[in-house]
Every structure is written in C-alpha cells, then in structure tokens.
Design a protein around this motif. Structure first.
Motif, PDB file in Angstrom:
ATOM      1  N   SER A   1      48.881  30.546  47.246  1.00 49.41           N
ATOM      2  CA  SER A   1      47.523  30.961  46.891  1.00 49.41           C
ATOM      3  C   SER A   1      47.291  32.427  47.226  1.00 49.41           C
ATOM      4  O   SER A   1      46.771  33.196  46.407  1.00 49.41           O
ATOM      5  CB  SER A   1      46.488  30.094  47.624  1.00 49.41           C
ATOM      6  OG  SER A   1      46.457  28.785  47.119  1.00 49.41           O
ATOM      7  N   LEU A   2      47.664  32.813  48.448  1.00 48.70           N
ATOM      8  CA  LEU A   2      47.446  34.195  48.871  1.00 48.70           C
ATOM      9  C   LEU A   2      48.340  35.152  48.093  1.00 48.70           C
ATOM     10  O   LEU A   2      47.916  36.259  47.722  1.00 48.70           O
ATOM     11  CB  LEU A   2      47.700  34.323  50.370  1.00 48.70           C
ATOM     12  CG  LEU A   2      46.708  33.595  51.285  1.00 48.70           C
ATOM     13  CD1 LEU A   2      47.166  33.657  52.736  1.00 48.70           C
ATOM     14  CD2 LEU A   2      45.309  34.184  51.143  1.00 48.70           C
TER      15      LEU A   2
ATOM     16  N   VAL B   1      48.853  39.467  44.010  1.00 49.89           N
ATOM     17  CA  VAL B   1      49.429  39.977  42.771  1.00 49.89           C
ATOM     18  C   VAL B   1      48.329  40.241  41.748  1.00 49.89           C
ATOM     19  O   VAL B   1      48.309  41.282  41.080  1.00 49.89           O
ATOM     20  CB  VAL B   1      50.464  38.982  42.207  1.00 49.89           C
ATOM     21  CG1 VAL B   1      50.881  39.382  40.793  1.00 49.89           C
ATOM     22  CG2 VAL B   1      51.684  38.920  43.103  1.00 49.89           C
ATOM     23  N   GLN B   2      47.391  39.300  41.628  1.00 54.78           N
ATOM     24  CA  GLN B   2      46.299  39.483  40.673  1.00 54.78           C
ATOM     25  C   GLN B   2      45.499  40.746  40.978  1.00 54.78           C
ATOM     26  O   GLN B   2      45.175  41.527  40.072  1.00 54.78           O
ATOM     27  CB  GLN B   2      45.361  38.280  40.691  1.00 54.78           C
ATOM     28  CG  GLN B   2      44.190  38.437  39.715  1.00 54.78           C
ATOM     29  CD  GLN B   2      42.980  37.587  40.072  1.00 54.78           C
ATOM     30  OE1 GLN B   2      43.002  36.835  41.048  1.00 54.78           O
ATOM     31  NE2 GLN B   2      41.927  37.702  39.290  1.00 54.78           N
TER      32      GLN B   2
ATOM     33  N   GLY C   1      44.878  46.569  35.464  1.00 56.58           N
ATOM     34  CA  GLY C   1      43.789  45.845  34.834  1.00 56.58           C
ATOM     35  C   GLY C   1      42.615  45.626  35.763  1.00 56.58           C
ATOM     36  O   GLY C   1      42.542  46.195  36.859  1.00 56.58           O
ATOM     37  N   VAL C   2      41.698  44.791  35.335  1.00 58.15           N
ATOM     38  CA  VAL C   2      40.455  44.527  36.066  1.00 58.15           C
ATOM     39  C   VAL C   2      40.461  43.082  36.543  1.00 58.15           C
ATOM     40  O   VAL C   2      40.381  42.157  35.733  1.00 58.15           O
ATOM     41  CB  VAL C   2      39.227  44.774  35.166  1.00 58.15           C
ATOM     42  CG1 VAL C   2      37.944  44.541  35.955  1.00 58.15           C
ATOM     43  CG2 VAL C   2      39.259  46.176  34.581  1.00 58.15           C
TER      44      VAL C   2
ATOM     45  N   THR D   1      42.366  40.400  34.377  1.00 58.55           N
ATOM     46  CA  THR D   1      43.328  39.496  35.007  1.00 58.55           C
ATOM     47  C   THR D   1      42.557  38.427  35.775  1.00 58.55           C
ATOM     48  O   THR D   1      41.582  38.717  36.462  1.00 58.55           O
ATOM     49  CB  THR D   1      44.261  40.243  35.960  1.00 58.55           C
ATOM     50  OG1 THR D   1      43.500  40.839  37.022  1.00 58.55           O
ATOM     51  CG2 THR D   1      45.014  41.332  35.226  1.00 58.55           C
ATOM     52  N   THR D   2      43.002  37.187  35.655  1.00 58.28           N
ATOM     53  CA  THR D   2      42.296  36.098  36.324  1.00 58.28           C
ATOM     54  C   THR D   2      43.261  34.972  36.630  1.00 58.28           C
ATOM     55  O   THR D   2      44.330  34.869  36.017  1.00 58.28           O
ATOM     56  CB  THR D   2      41.134  35.581  35.460  1.00 58.28           C
ATOM     57  OG1 THR D   2      40.345  34.669  36.213  1.00 58.28           O
ATOM     58  CG2 THR D   2      41.658  34.886  34.207  1.00 58.28           C
TER      59      THR D   2
END
Length: 252
Positions: A201-202, A207-208, A213-214, A80-81
């Motif tokens: 942004s935060l 969430v990410q 996932g990684v 995840t990115t």
C-alpha cells in the motif's frame, strides 16, 4: 472471399463515412465495459487484484525497465490514481491480494480450509474468498451485496435481467456463514499478511505521488480503505476518524 465482410467493416469503421466511424467509437466503450469489465472479469479471476478497470488479468507483471519507459512517455498533465468511484476493488484491497502471488501454498491451504466448511457456487466461491479476506473486516450484509452484484455481472447463474430469488437467498446464506464460521480464520490470515500488504500500500502510494502527472486521491484514500466495487466504494467518508487521526499527529 472468407474474411471479406470483416475487412470491409474494419475499413468502414476506421476510414469510412464520419457517421460510421462515430457510431463505432460510441459503441466501443459500452461493449468493453459490459463485455469485459462487467462480465469476463467476474468469470475469470485467478488473482482478483488484476481484474481492474482497464487492466489485463492475464498479465501478471512487467519489468522495472518497462515501467520506467512507460513513465517517460507520460504527460505532466496526466491524472494518476489508485482508486476511483469505478474501481472493482480499492487500492488497499488490491495490495492485500497482491501478496497472495508470493505465498500461493499458504493461500491454497487457507481456501481449502474455508471451502471445506462453507461452499455455494463453484463459479463464484473463489472470488468470494479472495474478496472476503482482502476486505476484512466486513459484515455479512455488505459482503452479500458485493456477491450479489458479482453474480449478476458474471451472468453464469443469475443476471440483472434474470434474477433468481432461490439462488439469491442461498447466496445470502453463504455470505453469512462465511463470515460467521470462517471469520476468525480469515482474520488470522489477513493479520499474517498485513505487514506485506501495508508495504504494498505504501509503496504504490509513493510511486503514485512521485510519478509524472497530477496525483488524485479518491475520497478517503489518504488513509487505508478496504472498499469493494460500487456502490461500496461510494460510501460516505468518515471525516470524524480523519479529524481524530490528524489531531493525533499534532498537525490539526
């Protein structure tokens, strides 16, 4: 019959000889990249944060339920990115742009004010104002580099294969005047939306990090980063600033 060639082609590239299937698969990526990501996304941009690699700019959002259903299908090994070497805008630039969807009247007034002072190409100006505000502060040279790439990718006035020195000189002048003449107003607008942009942004970073996932943090994105498309998002990381911030927390 009408449509027969299409049906035959579909049959061949999906179920036909291995060579036909492989050639089709090898072609899909470049066509998608150049046709959509590197052309269409530079021509149609009502809200530029949606014009991202793999995105659908005509889809403005989804329900929380749909998002949770999507997450339930994610593999634990999924990367995840939010930013990569190939994103059209960094995550924090997109976070600022997303605020505009909640205040269209204020944004329209600001763009009207800036456009009355400085204009150049109707096919490019609105994309320019979105990115100038969202990447602020940005120097004229860096802003011009972005606009030059955007114009060449859009291929409405110039392209990589068909440059136009006169147009490009005019574009350089537009970038300089936009920063010089509209900069204070752009800075004021950016400051006004900053609390909401920071929340975006935060929130998206949380969430990410909590998704299945990684999580991958692209270089430098452990703090806010206001980069535009490559090569802007591949500039050297300011490690000195990060060391100072880390030391200031008492964790260095």
């Amino acid at each position: 019959p009408e449509g027969a060639p299409v049906a035959e082609t579909v049959e061949r590239v999906l179920y036909g000889p291995a060579e036909a299937v492989v050639r089709f698969q090898q072609t899909c990526g470049p066509v998608m990249a150049k046709g959509v990501e590197d052309t269409a996304l530079y021509r149609w941009y009502p809200l530029a944060c949606l014009n991202e690699v793999g995105g659908e700019p005509d889809r403005f959002g989804g329900s929380v339920g749909d998002f949770h259903a999507f997450c339930e299908e994610m593999s634990p090994g999924t990367m995840t990115t939010l930013s990569t070497h190939d994103t059209k805008r960094s995550e924090d630039v997109r976070a600022r742009l997303a605020v505009l969807s909640e205040m269209p009247q204020e944004w329209a007034r600001a763009v009207g004010e800036w456009s009355a002072k400085v204009s150049f190409d109707p096919a490019l100006d609105y994309l320019a104002w979105q990115n100038l505000m969202a990447a602020w502060p940005i120097e004229p040279g860096r802003f011009f580099d972005y606009l030059l790439k955007a114009a060449r990718e859009a291929k409405t006035a110039i392209s990589w294969a068909a440059p136009d020195p006169a147009y490009e000189q005019g574009l350089r002048g537009f970038a300089a005047r936009a920063v010089d003449e509209c900069g204070p107003s752009v800075a004021g607008f950016t400051a006004m939306i900053e609390p909401y942009a920071r929340s975006n942004s935060l929130g998206q970073k949380l969430v990410q990090l909590m998704l299945p996932g990684v999580p991958d943090l692209y270089w430098g994105n452990e703090i806010t980063d206001f980069s535009l498309v490559d090569p802007d998002n591949r500039r050297p990381v300011d490690f000195g600033r990060r060391r100072a911030l880390l030391a200031a927390t008492g964790s260095g």
